[in-house]
Design a protein around this motif. Sequence first.
Motif, PDB file in Angstrom:
ATOM      1  N   THR A 183     -25.232  19.680 -17.719  1.00 54.05           N
ATOM      2  CA  THR A 183     -25.654  18.460 -17.028  1.00 54.05           C
ATOM      3  C   THR A 183     -25.825  17.322 -18.032  1.00 54.05           C
ATOM      4  O   THR A 183     -25.383  16.207 -17.801  1.00 54.05           O
ATOM      5  CB  THR A 183     -26.992  18.702 -16.288  1.00 54.05           C
ATOM      6  OG1 THR A 183     -26.892  19.913 -15.581  1.00 54.05           O
ATOM      7  CG2 THR A 183     -27.285  17.576 -15.330  1.00 54.05           C
ATOM      8  N   ILE A 184     -26.477  17.635 -19.188  1.00 57.21           N
ATOM      9  CA  ILE A 184     -26.695  16.609 -20.202  1.00 57.21           C
ATOM     10  C   ILE A 184     -25.346  16.137 -20.762  1.00 57.21           C
ATOM     11  O   ILE A 184     -25.109  14.940 -20.909  1.00 57.21           O
ATOM     12  CB  ILE A 184     -27.621  17.140 -21.330  1.00 57.21           C
ATOM     13  CG1 ILE A 184     -29.042  17.321 -20.784  1.00 57.21           C
ATOM     14  CG2 ILE A 184     -27.643  16.183 -22.513  1.00 57.21           C
ATOM     15  CD1 ILE A 184     -29.968  18.111 -21.686  1.00 57.21           C
ATOM     16  N   ALA A 185     -24.435  17.093 -21.019  1.00 61.17           N
ATOM     17  CA  ALA A 185     -23.115  16.724 -21.547  1.00 61.17           C
ATOM     18  C   ALA A 185     -22.373  15.834 -20.549  1.00 61.17           C
ATOM     19  O   ALA A 185     -21.786  14.825 -20.914  1.00 61.17           O
ATOM     20  CB  ALA A 185     -22.305  17.977 -21.843  1.00 61.17           C
ATOM     21  N   ASN A 186     -22.449  16.211 -19.263  1.00 59.48           N
ATOM     22  CA  ASN A 186     -21.761  15.415 -18.244  1.00 59.48           C
ATOM     23  C   ASN A 186     -22.342  14.015 -18.122  1.00 59.48           C
ATOM     24  O   ASN A 186     -21.647  13.072 -17.774  1.00 59.48           O
ATOM     25  CB  ASN A 186     -21.843  16.113 -16.880  1.00 59.48           C
ATOM     26  CG  ASN A 186     -20.925  17.322 -16.821  1.00 59.48           C
ATOM     27  OD1 ASN A 186     -20.036  17.461 -17.660  1.00 59.48           O
ATOM     28  ND2 ASN A 186     -21.157  18.200 -15.866  1.00 59.48           N
ATOM     29  N   ALA A 187     -23.647  13.913 -18.430  1.00 66.83           N
ATOM     30  CA  ALA A 187     -24.301  12.614 -18.317  1.00 66.83           C
ATOM     31  C   ALA A 187     -23.715  11.613 -19.312  1.00 66.83           C
ATOM     32  O   ALA A 187     -23.878  10.423 -19.156  1.00 66.83           O
ATOM     33  CB  ALA A 187     -25.801  12.766 -18.543  1.00 66.83           C
ATOM     34  N   GLN A 188     -23.036  12.111 -20.344  1.00 65.18           N
ATOM     35  CA  GLN A 188     -22.445  11.214 -21.331  1.00 65.18           C
ATOM     36  C   GLN A 188     -21.148  10.592 -20.800  1.00 65.18           C
ATOM     37  O   GLN A 188     -20.707   9.575 -21.302  1.00 65.18           O
ATOM     38  CB  GLN A 188     -22.137  11.966 -22.643  1.00 65.18           C
ATOM     39  CG  GLN A 188     -23.294  12.802 -23.161  1.00 65.18           C
ATOM     40  CD  GLN A 188     -24.563  12.006 -23.385  1.00 65.18           C
ATOM     41  OE1 GLN A 188     -24.514  10.934 -23.979  1.00 65.18           O
ATOM     42  NE2 GLN A 188     -25.688  12.495 -22.906  1.00 65.18           N
ATOM     43  N   ASP A 189     -20.513  11.272 -19.825  1.00 68.69           N
ATOM     44  CA  ASP A 189     -19.279  10.725 -19.271  1.00 68.69           C
ATOM     45  C   ASP A 189     -19.643   9.713 -18.202  1.00 68.69           C
ATOM     46  O   ASP A 189     -20.502   9.955 -17.371  1.00 68.69           O
ATOM     47  CB  ASP A 189     -18.432  11.843 -18.644  1.00 68.69           C
ATOM     48  CG  ASP A 189     -18.141  12.935 -19.666  1.00 68.69           C
ATOM     49  OD1 ASP A 189     -17.983  12.605 -20.854  1.00 68.69           O
ATOM     50  OD2 ASP A 189     -18.108  14.114 -19.276  1.00 68.69           O
ATOM     51  N   ARG A 190     -18.956   8.582 -18.235  1.00 68.92           N
ATOM     52  CA  ARG A 190     -19.281   7.532 -17.276  1.00 68.92           C
ATOM     53  C   ARG A 190     -18.864   7.950 -15.871  1.00 68.92           C
ATOM     54  O   ARG A 190     -17.681   8.169 -15.599  1.00 68.92           O
ATOM     55  CB  ARG A 190     -18.540   6.260 -17.678  1.00 68.92           C
ATOM     56  CG  ARG A 190     -18.849   5.061 -16.801  1.00 68.92           C
ATOM     57  CD  ARG A 190     -17.888   3.940 -17.098  1.00 68.92           C
ATOM     58  NE  ARG A 190     -18.062   3.466 -18.466  1.00 68.92           N
ATOM     59  CZ  ARG A 190     -18.626   2.297 -18.787  1.00 68.92           C
ATOM     60  NH1 ARG A 190     -19.043   1.495 -17.837  1.00 68.92           N
ATOM     61  NH2 ARG A 190     -18.736   1.928 -20.040  1.00 68.92           N
ATOM     62  N   PRO A 191     -19.815   8.067 -14.944  1.00 67.48           N
ATOM     63  CA  PRO A 191     -19.450   8.455 -13.581  1.00 67.48           C
ATOM     64  C   PRO A 191     -18.904   7.254 -12.809  1.00 67.48           C
ATOM     65  O   PRO A 191     -19.173   6.106 -13.169  1.00 67.48           O
ATOM     66  CB  PRO A 191     -20.778   8.916 -12.990  1.00 67.48           C
ATOM     67  CG  PRO A 191     -21.808   8.129 -13.724  1.00 67.48           C
ATOM     68  CD  PRO A 191     -21.257   7.846 -15.094  1.00 67.48           C
TER      69      PRO A 191
END
Length: 303
Positions: A23-31
Amino acid sequence: MLKFTTKTNVLLVFAYILLTLTTIANAQDRPTLTEEQLARVQIQAVPGKEGLFVIPGFDGGLSGGNVAVRVTDNGVVLVDNKFPYSHDDIMTQVRKVSEAPIRYVLNTHHHSDHAGSNADFMPGAQVIGHENVRANMLRNNQAGAPPVIYSHSTSIFMDDAEIQAHYYGRGHTSGDSVILFAELRTVHTGDLFIWGQRLDGSTLAPFIDFANGGSAAEWTDTLDQVLQLDFDTVIPGHGPILSKAEIRVFRDKFSILVERIEALIERGVGRDSVAGELSIDDLNWPLSAPALQAIYDELLDTN
Ligand SMILES: [Zn+2]
């Protein structure tokens, strides 16, 4: 009823940690936000508080934390700055309300949905955080550790604006500060106080980051000191602009949560049974079994 062996327990905790890390890693990708979601995260004035604006944040995934924007003629002070990719978006929004330079950036805590773009603001602004924000960021190899720190409190004076940062102890992490816009009687609480729904509609519940010094046992004491400050308006870490009354509600719910888990410990209920035995539907906080077990472990240790 399913009986968890120590082995399944370890596996469950491991799966939970993996999920959290993902979840934290995905938070770095701009949604990509929908039009409707985008409309909800545009800069807005805090009603009745001249010179204070919020770039709204409802969650740690899609929209990040709330950013407070304090505008004076001679410069702008930001509290928090969302994700590592957020600098340009934040500047675009700030420029809708002020042409003045960003002078200071304060951090409520180190998480990358709040302090994520510290490094991008550093060339032009002074980034300031609690000493434990710096320590947590350095230990986690997170970019943008604040180069100016304080232990208890610090203040920024700009024109007629006074912005105070206060540290009252552990809670969400070991480095949570509450920022007081003194003459506007408004606080930004960081994630010591969150409220409402994420952009995806799910309900926000308090998160205790034990790996970074968070504490369920001390959280309400920390909030009690926050409540001593003179303010009427609240910008939570995530969620809508609220009042002091909602912090009291949150504080009392947290206290009930801790008391009920302590009561289970008193009754000899084991950590594997805590999620099944605990009744907290009335609190409306969707806390996972591993989250409840982590609180149980801390309270068992401190009692
Ligand atoms: Zn946080």
